[in-house]
Design an enzyme around this catalytic site. Structure first.
Site, PDB file in Angstrom:
ATOM      1  N   GLU A  90      47.980  45.704  23.777  1.00 45.36           N
ATOM      2  CA  GLU A  90      48.585  44.446  23.332  1.00 45.36           C
ATOM      3  C   GLU A  90      48.943  44.514  21.853  1.00 45.36           C
ATOM      4  O   GLU A  90      50.043  44.128  21.438  1.00 45.36           O
ATOM      5  CB  GLU A  90      47.594  43.319  23.594  1.00 45.36           C
ATOM      6  CG  GLU A  90      47.858  42.012  22.911  1.00 45.36           C
ATOM      7  CD  GLU A  90      46.561  41.212  22.818  1.00 45.36           C
ATOM      8  OE1 GLU A  90      46.266  40.516  23.788  1.00 45.36           O
ATOM      9  OE2 GLU A  90      45.861  41.318  21.788  1.00 45.36           O
ATOM     10  N   ASP A 151      50.648  42.980  29.562  1.00 45.51           N
ATOM     11  CA  ASP A 151      51.286  42.430  28.368  1.00 45.51           C
ATOM     12  C   ASP A 151      51.515  43.480  27.293  1.00 45.51           C
ATOM     13  O   ASP A 151      52.559  43.486  26.627  1.00 45.51           O
ATOM     14  CB  ASP A 151      50.500  41.246  27.817  1.00 45.51           C
ATOM     15  CG  ASP A 151      49.060  41.573  27.454  1.00 45.51           C
ATOM     16  OD1 ASP A 151      48.511  42.574  27.942  1.00 45.51           O
ATOM     17  OD2 ASP A 151      48.470  40.799  26.670  1.00 45.51           O
TER      18      ASP A 151
END
Length: 427
Positions: A90, A151
């Protein structure tokens, strides 16, 4: 690592001109018609706010990480500054997007962007090596399972595409080719074959017993990213299908489970056996007791929805973002520092004893989609523009400041500006 050609490109000499970005910061872009801009600070002040926030972020969280086998520098983003700190995918994704957008201001952006990608590439998931292992120790070892998180790879792919738009010529890293490899991994390993929703990571079986293609995280819904991926991948239908599925899931969650607030939960699960609808996850589904609440994952949702609305004129995303922005203004009495650190979906605060930019900054971006929220947008902007808290909060806040300052763009948006002959707003 992934191909001999990529390694050769990493080691090749690069002409100095290739390091000059095509879209140097600040790019002042026109957002969708009817959207708001921060009105109480000049554009020059907004640009400086971003430069200052970037300097704080870079000093606190960006670190060199040695070199690869060809002697090329590696960079990583710290997600934990206690001791030497670990790195998560991330953070690498946030970092690559941010650094590529700050090129021109930061003379080292090309080298840093290449080094961020090299670090990610040297730490692949043990399941799909086109994706990054989600958690890497300071010593470079996978932590808590050698697998991916959706993500992180999604932002890495977008960051690579922004870098490719900045430096399309011969560079130490073929940003576009590597973006396409990540996208192939995202499409093949972490997109539900029936749901078209983003899986939590490549460790999830689409029809698994506990975690499946409907047990997903709404903060992974990044429709603007998917629009860029469709363009980069030659119109591959999976990305447009994903946009439709994400839009429908948010609409169902907002109107069915949070009609008064528009809030969405950290995690969702299948509504019932055989259903294509989702509902808030139960407590302790994956991370903790607030898994079914608007907490430290879902706080990013207004940023993701509003960015799509602002850059690409998506009316559905704008409506969904406005629901959260309008409710938050009323719930906070128009005082930005009254935004609480998480809520039940009915608007009950999870905690009342502190303020964090993590929840406020994305709401500021959402307020840009609401023509009646000029004072709210200005207030939220002031509440976050100089704050420094921690890696997660500051990374999300910096991305939000880029949007609120009118200096955030993605390749599809910047290409459209040129194709339509539109002019950027003057500095």
């Amino acid at each position: 690592m992934r191909t001999l050609l990529a390694l050769m490109l990493c080691c090749a000499a690069v002409p100095a001109a290739a390091q000059t970005p095509l879209h140097p910061f600040p790019q002042h872009v026109n957002y969708a018609a009817g959207s708001l801009r921060v009105s109480h600070r000049t554009q020059a002040q907004l640009d400086q706010d971003v430069r200052d926030a970037y300097a704080r972020w870079k000093t606190a969280y960006l670190r060199t990480a040695g070199t690869d086998g060809g002697g090329n520098p590696l960079y990583r983003v710290l997600c934990n500054t206690d001791g030497n700190g670990n790195t998560v995918s991330e953070g690498q994704g946030y970092g690559l997007v941010i650094v590529a957008l700050m090129a021109g201001h930061d003379p080292d952006a090309a080298a840093i962007a290449a080094g961020l990608w090299r670090y990610a590439d040297l730490h692949p998931s043990g399941i799909d090596n086109r994706l990054m292992s989600w958690n890497i120790s300071a010593a470079g070892q996978p932590q808590e399972g050698n697998d991916s998180a959706f993500d992180g790879d999604n932002d890495l792919a977008l960051g690579l595409l922004i870098a490719a738009a900045q430096w399309p010529g011969p560079t130490p890293v073929d940003f576009r080719a590597n973006a396409l490899q990540v996208l192939a991994g995202q499409a093949g390993s972490v997109t539900g074959p029936a749901s078209k929703l983003p899986l939590l990571g490549d460790w999830v079986e689409p029809d698994g017993a506990t975690y499946d293609q409907y047990s997903v995280r709404p903060s992974d819904f990044m429709p603007a990213h998917a629009l860029n991926f469709a363009a980069a991948a030659g119109g591959a239908p999976i990305w447009s299908q994903s946009i439709v599925a994400m839009r429908a899931a948010v609409e169902h969650l907002q109107t069915t489970y949070a009609p008064a607030t528009g809030l969405v939960p950290d995690f969702v699960v299948r509504e019932s056996a055989g259903s294509a609808q989702v509902k808030p996850a139960p407590p302790d589904f994956l991370e903790g007791p607030n898994d079914g609440d608007y907490a430290y994952n879902a706080g990013r949702v207004p940023l993701r929805l509003a960015t799509h609305a602002l850059l690409h004129g998506d009316a559905d995303a704008a409506r969904q973002a406005r629901r959260i922005a309008s409710w938050s203004q009323a719930a906070s009495g128009g005082v930005a520092t009254n935004i609480r650190p998480g809520y039940r979906l009915d608007g009950t605060p999870l905690a009342t004893n502190y303020f964090t930019s993590f929840f406020a900054a994305p709401i500021g971006v959402a307020a840009m989609t609401a023509p009646t929220q000029q004072s709210w947008l200005n207030a939220v902007y002031d509440s976050v523009r100089t704050r420094q808290e921690g890696y997660y909060e500051d990374s999300v806040a910096l991305l939000s400041l880029l949007v609120m300052s009118g200096t955030y763009w993605d390749p599809v948006a910047i290409d459209r500006l040129f194709a339509d002959g539109m002019q950027r707003i003057a500095p």
